[in-house]
Design a protein around this motif. Structure first.
Motif, PDB file in Angstrom:
ATOM      1  N   TYR A  15       0.948  -1.130   0.050  1.00  0.00           N
ATOM      2  CA  TYR A  15      -0.114   0.248   0.144  1.00  0.00           C
ATOM      3  C   TYR A  15       0.963   1.301  -0.042  1.00  0.00           C
ATOM      4  O   TYR A  15       1.467   1.613   1.057  1.00  0.00           O
ATOM      5  CB  TYR A  15      -0.805   0.020   1.169  1.00  0.00           C
ATOM      6  CG  TYR A  15      -1.792  -1.005   1.181  1.00  0.00           C
ATOM      7  CD1 TYR A  15      -3.018  -1.012   0.391  1.00  0.00           C
ATOM      8  CD2 TYR A  15      -1.973  -2.202   1.949  1.00  0.00           C
ATOM      9  CE1 TYR A  15      -4.034  -1.942   0.242  1.00  0.00           C
ATOM     10  CE2 TYR A  15      -2.820  -3.291   1.987  1.00  0.00           C
ATOM     11  CZ  TYR A  15      -3.791  -3.047   1.133  1.00  0.00           C
ATOM     12  OH  TYR A  15      -4.750  -3.979   1.133  1.00  0.00           O
ATOM     13  N   GLY A  43      -1.246 -10.140   6.185  1.00  0.00           N
ATOM     14  CA  GLY A  43      -1.524  -9.815   5.096  1.00  0.00           C
ATOM     15  C   GLY A  43      -2.477 -11.155   4.460  1.00  0.00           C
ATOM     16  O   GLY A  43      -2.378 -11.193   3.099  1.00  0.00           O
ATOM     17  N   THR A  46      -5.367  -9.985   2.411  1.00  0.00           N
ATOM     18  CA  THR A  46      -4.659  -9.245   1.145  1.00  0.00           C
ATOM     19  C   THR A  46      -4.434 -10.117   0.172  1.00  0.00           C
ATOM     20  O   THR A  46      -4.728  -9.906  -0.947  1.00  0.00           O
ATOM     21  CB  THR A  46      -3.419  -8.190   1.642  1.00  0.00           C
ATOM     22  OG1 THR A  46      -3.925  -7.019   2.324  1.00  0.00           O
ATOM     23  CG2 THR A  46      -3.077  -7.724   0.329  1.00  0.00           C
ATOM     24  N   LYS A  49      -7.508 -11.390  -1.667  1.00  0.00           N
ATOM     25  CA  LYS A  49      -8.012 -10.500  -2.584  1.00  0.00           C
ATOM     26  C   LYS A  49      -7.244 -10.429  -3.754  1.00  0.00           C
ATOM     27  O   LYS A  49      -7.671 -10.254  -5.022  1.00  0.00           O
ATOM     28  CB  LYS A  49      -8.128  -9.113  -1.707  1.00  0.00           C
ATOM     29  CG  LYS A  49      -8.990  -9.055  -0.951  1.00  0.00           C
ATOM     30  CD  LYS A  49      -9.177  -7.729   0.093  1.00  0.00           C
ATOM     31  CE  LYS A  49     -10.385  -7.692   1.289  1.00  0.00           C
ATOM     32  NZ  LYS A  49     -10.181  -6.562   1.953  1.00  0.00           N
ATOM     33  N   LEU A  55      -7.731  -7.127  -6.016  1.00  0.00           N
ATOM     34  CA  LEU A  55      -6.582  -6.306  -5.884  1.00  0.00           C
ATOM     35  C   LEU A  55      -5.632  -6.622  -7.233  1.00  0.00           C
ATOM     36  O   LEU A  55      -5.399  -7.892  -7.485  1.00  0.00           O
ATOM     37  CB  LEU A  55      -5.800  -6.309  -4.719  1.00  0.00           C
ATOM     38  CG  LEU A  55      -6.564  -5.851  -3.466  1.00  0.00           C
ATOM     39  CD1 LEU A  55      -5.691  -6.008  -2.066  1.00  0.00           C
ATOM     40  CD2 LEU A  55      -6.835  -4.379  -3.629  1.00  0.00           C
TER      41      LEU A  55
END
Length: 309
Positions: A15, A43, A46, A49, A55
């Motif tokens: 990020y 994570g 994340t 995703k 993402l």
């Protein structure tokens, strides 16, 4: 058919300037449950995703069911995703939720009815068809979420800590359902903070520092510990926990209930420890470590290294 349902190589994501995942690699076969364990903020969510295309990676390659794009509608029809938060409609009944998701996938009439009946039976939701989702217990709600995810007959599933807050009995029932889905050839990637669940995966890896480490079958990871675990039983053991921790040959000691779990130093044997303590702190027996035992050991060793580093 490609034996691998998921392939990831050199994955990197962050990020802004803050890195989250670094040079991450993994592969998952059809009919395999791959578990990802890690601390909060490691994570895990994340990563899921990224795998489902929500993402985009900063670098590296992600291939799911032969698709390297990860966002196409054709691929979305072939995968299922269960986030941590309940994604169904709380004011709709079990039957209505399943009918809604069936309609989203173009199923109506007899086809939808047959599929819903099958999923209700497989998930153990019989008798609850007319109950609103918001009135279900945590375990029943998660089984409904899984049933809704299975409406599309996915070839790969991505589950983000699906049994958080669920009681042990419901958790066991959920995993039995999951294992049945896996037996049909579905690839499953599941994040969890529960080491008992991790042991039910075919392979598991820890997410630490943005990388997957100590990857392998649970039994193999346990065998790689390279240290002996023993258990001191009884009231004497718990009362003497401090003395056991300080005993020569004991590397770490963890009181659990009325017992104390002891990791021995390299070169120390149970016979030598038993002779040294002469039964003063209860009966000591060898024990087979679990992934939970290994996680506690690694955390304690890391904390010890930090203090003395």
């Amino acid at each position: 058919m490609n034996p691998l349902a998921v392939r990831v190589a050199g994955l990197r994501f962050g990020y802004g300037p803050v890195p989250v995942l670094e040079d991450l690699c993994l592969d998952v076969a059809h009919g395999e449950i791959f578990g990802i364990v890690g601390a909060d903020g490691a994570g895990k969510s994340t990563l899921l995703k990224l795998l489902i295309g929500q993402l985009a990676p900063a670098a590296g390659r992600i291939e799911v069911l032969g698709d390297a794009g990860g966002t196409g509608s054709a691929l979305r029809e072939r995968i299922a995703y269960m986030p941590q938060s309940f994604g169904q409609y709380l004011d709709l009944s079990v039957q209505e939720n399943l009918a809604f998701f069936a309609a989203l996938h173009g199923l109506r009439g007899a086809d939808a009815a047959g599929l819903i009946a099958d999923l209700v039976a497989r998930a153990g939701l019989q008798g609850f068809e007319d109950r609103r989702a918001g009135q279900l217990s945590g375990g029943m709600m998660q089984k409904l979420a899984l049933a809704c995810a299975l409406v599309s007959r996915p070839e790969a599933m991505f589950l983000d800590e699906p049994t958080t807050g669920v009681d042990p009995v419901s958790r066991r029932a959920f995993w039995q359902l999951l294992e049945g889905v896996c037996a049909e050839g579905v690839a499953i990637v599941c994040t969890t903070a529960n080491m008992d669940e991790a042991e039910r995966c075919h392979r598991v890896a820890s997410l630490e520092g943005g990388r997957l480490v100590r990857e392998g079958r649970p039994a193999a990871l346990i065998a790689q510990a390279g240290a002996q675990l023993c258990v001191a039983h009884g009231a004497q053991a718990r009362a003497g926990a401090a003395a056991l921790a300080a005993a020569e040959g004991v590397a770490l000691a963890f009181p659990v209930g009325r017992e104390v779990r002891l990791w021995l130093e390299p070169g120390c044997t149970l016979a030598a420890l038993d002779a040294r303590l002469a039964g003063r702190h209860g009966r000591i027996e060898p024990a087979t470590p679990s992934l939970h035992d290994l996680a506690l050991r690694e955390l304690a060793l890391a904390e010890r290294a930090r203090r003395h580093g």
